[in-house]
Design a protein around this motif. Structure first.
Motif, PDB file in Angstrom:
ATOM      1  N   ALA A 212       0.833  -1.203   0.000  1.00  0.00           N
ATOM      2  CA  ALA A 212       0.000   0.000   0.000  1.00  0.00           C
ATOM      3  C   ALA A 212       0.871   1.257   0.000  1.00  0.00           C
ATOM      4  O   ALA A 212       2.035   1.228   0.406  1.00  0.00           O
ATOM      5  CB  ALA A 212      -0.922   0.003   1.216  1.00  0.00           C
ATOM      6  N   TRP A 213       0.301   2.354  -0.464  1.00  0.00           N
ATOM      7  CA  TRP A 213       0.995   3.634  -0.415  1.00  0.00           C
ATOM      8  C   TRP A 213      -0.020   4.777  -0.378  1.00  0.00           C
ATOM      9  O   TRP A 213      -1.185   4.594  -0.746  1.00  0.00           O
ATOM     10  CB  TRP A 213       1.954   3.838  -1.585  1.00  0.00           C
ATOM     11  CG  TRP A 213       1.386   3.644  -2.963  1.00  0.00           C
ATOM     12  CD1 TRP A 213       1.465   2.518  -3.742  1.00  0.00           C
ATOM     13  CD2 TRP A 213       0.654   4.611  -3.743  1.00  0.00           C
ATOM     14  NE1 TRP A 213       0.825   2.719  -4.948  1.00  0.00           N
ATOM     15  CE2 TRP A 213       0.325   3.993  -4.973  1.00  0.00           C
ATOM     16  CE3 TRP A 213       0.247   5.921  -3.521  1.00  0.00           C
ATOM     17  CZ2 TRP A 213      -0.390   4.642  -5.976  1.00  0.00           C
ATOM     18  CZ3 TRP A 213      -0.479   6.582  -4.513  1.00  0.00           C
ATOM     19  CH2 TRP A 213      -0.778   5.931  -5.722  1.00  0.00           C
TER      20      TRP A 213
ATOM     21  N   GLY B  80     -12.529   0.234   4.147  1.00  0.00           N
ATOM     22  CA  GLY B  80     -11.758   0.321   2.918  1.00  0.00           C
ATOM     23  C   GLY B  80     -12.726   0.417   1.760  1.00  0.00           C
ATOM     24  O   GLY B  80     -13.801  -0.192   1.786  1.00  0.00           O
TER      25      GLY B  80
ATOM     26  N   ASP C 126      -6.479  -4.264  -6.854  1.00  0.00           N
ATOM     27  CA  ASP C 126      -6.081  -2.981  -6.299  1.00  0.00           C
ATOM     28  C   ASP C 126      -6.818  -1.868  -7.027  1.00  0.00           C
ATOM     29  O   ASP C 126      -7.171  -1.997  -8.206  1.00  0.00           O
ATOM     30  CB  ASP C 126      -4.580  -2.769  -6.446  1.00  0.00           C
ATOM     31  CG  ASP C 126      -3.773  -3.676  -5.529  1.00  0.00           C
ATOM     32  OD1 ASP C 126      -4.365  -4.232  -4.585  1.00  0.00           O
ATOM     33  OD2 ASP C 126      -2.562  -3.823  -5.769  1.00  0.00           O
TER      34      ASP C 126
ATOM     35  N   MET D 151      -4.809   7.419  -2.092  1.00  0.00           N
ATOM     36  CA  MET D 151      -4.515   6.086  -1.570  1.00  0.00           C
ATOM     37  C   MET D 151      -4.419   5.117  -2.737  1.00  0.00           C
ATOM     38  O   MET D 151      -5.332   5.050  -3.568  1.00  0.00           O
ATOM     39  CB  MET D 151      -5.603   5.642  -0.593  1.00  0.00           C
ATOM     40  CG  MET D 151      -5.692   6.495   0.658  1.00  0.00           C
ATOM     41  SD  MET D 151      -7.022   5.966   1.786  1.00  0.00           S
ATOM     42  CE  MET D 151      -8.454   6.596   0.899  1.00  0.00           C
TER      43      MET D 151
ATOM     44  N   GLY E  43      -2.080   1.401  -4.578  1.00  0.00           N
ATOM     45  CA  GLY E  43      -1.568   0.065  -4.326  1.00  0.00           C
ATOM     46  C   GLY E  43      -2.644  -0.782  -3.685  1.00  0.00           C
ATOM     47  O   GLY E  43      -3.807  -0.742  -4.086  1.00  0.00           O
ATOM     48  N   SER E  44      -2.281  -1.529  -2.659  1.00  0.00           N
ATOM     49  CA  SER E  44      -3.244  -2.406  -1.979  1.00  0.00           C
ATOM     50  C   SER E  44      -3.966  -1.707  -0.840  1.00  0.00           C
ATOM     51  O   SER E  44      -4.595  -2.364  -0.008  1.00  0.00           O
ATOM     52  CB  SER E  44      -2.512  -3.642  -1.440  1.00  0.00           C
ATOM     53  OG  SER E  44      -1.658  -3.274  -0.364  1.00  0.00           O
ATOM     54  N   CYS E  45      -3.900  -0.374  -0.772  1.00  0.00           N
ATOM     55  CA  CYS E  45      -4.359   0.361   0.405  1.00  0.00           C
ATOM     56  C   CYS E  45      -5.811   0.032   0.773  1.00  0.00           C
ATOM     57  O   CYS E  45      -6.134  -0.125   1.951  1.00  0.00           O
ATOM     58  CB  CYS E  45      -4.218   1.866   0.168  1.00  0.00           C
ATOM     59  SG  CYS E  45      -4.254   2.852   1.685  1.00  0.00           S
ATOM     60  N   GLN E  46      -6.691  -0.091  -0.226  1.00  0.00           N
ATOM     61  CA  GLN E  46      -8.100  -0.346   0.083  1.00  0.00           C
ATOM     62  C   GLN E  46      -8.353  -1.777   0.544  1.00  0.00           C
ATOM     63  O   GLN E  46      -9.386  -2.056   1.155  1.00  0.00           O
ATOM     64  CB  GLN E  46      -8.970  -0.015  -1.127  1.00  0.00           C
ATOM     65  CG  GLN E  46      -8.833   1.397  -1.645  1.00  0.00           C
ATOM     66  CD  GLN E  46      -9.109   2.451  -0.588  1.00  0.00           C
ATOM     67  OE1 GLN E  46      -9.944   2.263   0.295  1.00  0.00           O
ATOM     68  NE2 GLN E  46      -8.400   3.570  -0.652  1.00  0.00           N
ATOM     69  N   ARG E  47      -7.417  -2.672   0.256  1.00  0.00           N
ATOM     70  CA  ARG E  47      -7.572  -4.070   0.680  1.00  0.00           C
ATOM     71  C   ARG E  47      -6.866  -4.368   1.993  1.00  0.00           C
ATOM     72  O   ARG E  47      -7.358  -5.162   2.801  1.00  0.00           O
ATOM     73  CB  ARG E  47      -7.026  -5.021  -0.398  1.00  0.00           C
ATOM     74  CG  ARG E  47      -7.776  -5.013  -1.696  1.00  0.00           C
ATOM     75  CD  ARG E  47      -7.279  -6.109  -2.622  1.00  0.00           C
ATOM     76  NE  ARG E  47      -5.883  -5.938  -3.028  1.00  0.00           N
ATOM     77  CZ  ARG E  47      -4.860  -6.648  -2.574  1.00  0.00           C
ATOM     78  NH1 ARG E  47      -5.044  -7.596  -1.675  1.00  0.00           N
ATOM     79  NH2 ARG E  47      -3.630  -6.418  -3.025  1.00  0.00           N
ATOM     80  N   THR E  48      -5.708  -3.758   2.200  1.00  0.00           N
ATOM     81  CA  THR E  48      -4.861  -4.151   3.333  1.00  0.00           C
ATOM     82  C   THR E  48      -4.815  -3.116   4.452  1.00  0.00           C
ATOM     83  O   THR E  48      -4.279  -3.399   5.511  1.00  0.00           O
ATOM     84  CB  THR E  48      -3.424  -4.424   2.847  1.00  0.00           C
ATOM     85  OG1 THR E  48      -2.875  -3.220   2.274  1.00  0.00           O
ATOM     86  CG2 THR E  48      -3.410  -5.531   1.791  1.00  0.00           C
ATOM     87  N   TRP E  49      -5.359  -1.930   4.202  1.00  0.00           N
ATOM     88  CA  TRP E  49      -5.432  -0.892   5.223  1.00  0.00           C
ATOM     89  C   TRP E  49      -6.872  -0.417   5.350  1.00  0.00           C
ATOM     90  O   TRP E  49      -7.691  -0.649   4.448  1.00  0.00           O
ATOM     91  CB  TRP E  49      -4.533   0.298   4.864  1.00  0.00           C
ATOM     92  CG  TRP E  49      -3.077   0.056   5.152  1.00  0.00           C
ATOM     93  CD1 TRP E  49      -2.274  -0.894   4.575  1.00  0.00           C
ATOM     94  CD2 TRP E  49      -2.266   0.765   6.078  1.00  0.00           C
ATOM     95  NE1 TRP E  49      -1.007  -0.823   5.090  1.00  0.00           N
ATOM     96  CE2 TRP E  49      -0.967   0.188   6.017  1.00  0.00           C
ATOM     97  CE3 TRP E  49      -2.485   1.826   6.953  1.00  0.00           C
ATOM     98  CZ2 TRP E  49       0.085   0.654   6.811  1.00  0.00           C
ATOM     99  CZ3 TRP E  49      -1.434   2.286   7.737  1.00  0.00           C
ATOM    100  CH2 TRP E  49      -0.164   1.699   7.660  1.00  0.00           C
TER     101      TRP E  49
END
Length: 217
Positions: A34-35, A129, A139, A176, A178-184
């Protein structure tokens, strides 16, 4: 609509517009792919844009089902689907700039826009998320333009560990990716220290008519 408005300490007056992205964008890598990107002051004369949106957007209240009852969503909402006219030309300019800057990473374009009006510190949004679909492993990217009062924007990893608490407002941009919506997860917590109202504008790619579900940010 009567709102308490906290003016910017920097006196962002005049006609609203947008500033450059490019090297002014700061990327912060997070865990698990994520980023987030930050661009303070992306909208110039942001308080004037805030005032225009408060007056011109057809804000409405929604209710949601929670357990065995229906509760009021603690903020006002407006949605603009793909192809619908946005309520201010600066939002069109902002979306065009975002598409030019992120088009390659996004694999398409930001098309829809959701707006949230936080009237005071009691308006909030819980940890969540923004997913294309609950079962999706894809993503995606969400760009958030924050206008009006500075409010804490909280992020935390779903796997546990330290999170972030950002202070954004008055035209700041947060993206937001990368994987931000899945992993954060992210949230706008309630606060007793809020000195005014806030508008969040969320630009998203085309997720169909669902727009990724209810607007939350």
């Amino acid at each position: 609509m009567s709102l308490v408005v906290q003016p910017s300490l920097f006196g962002f007056s005049g006609e609203p517009g947008i500033a450059d992205l490019g090297d002014a964008v700061e990327r912060r890598p997070l865990s698990d792919g994520a980023w987030i990107d930050l661009r303070p002051g992306f909208v110039t004369a942001a308080d004037a844009l805030f005032d225009a949106l408060v007056s011109d957007v057809p804000w409405h209240e929604e209710r949601m089902r929670m357990y065995d009852s229906t509760v009021r969503v603690p903020r006002l909402l407006a949605r603009y689907r793909q192809g619908e006219q946005l309520p201010h030309h600066v939002l069109d300019d902002a979306r065009s700039a975002l598409n030019a800057h992120y088009g390659g990473e996004l694999g398409g374009e930001f098309t829809s826009a959701g707006l949230c009006l936080y009237r005071d510190g009691n308006d909030s949004v819980a940890w969540h998320g923004d997913r294309i679909a609950r079962e999706s492993a894809s993503d995606t990217m969400v760009a958030i333009l924050s206008l009006g009062a500075i409010r804490p924007f909280a992020l935390r990893p779903k796997s546990g560990g330290p999170g972030l608490r950002l202070q954004i407002g008055h035209g700041d941009l947060l993206v937001m990716g990368g994987s931000c919506q899945r992993t954060w997860q992210h949230a706008i917590p309630k606060t007793t220290r809020c000195l005014g109202a806030r508008i969040s504008v969320q630009f998203r790619p085309d997720w169909g008519n669902r727009l990724g579900g209810p607007d939350r940010d």
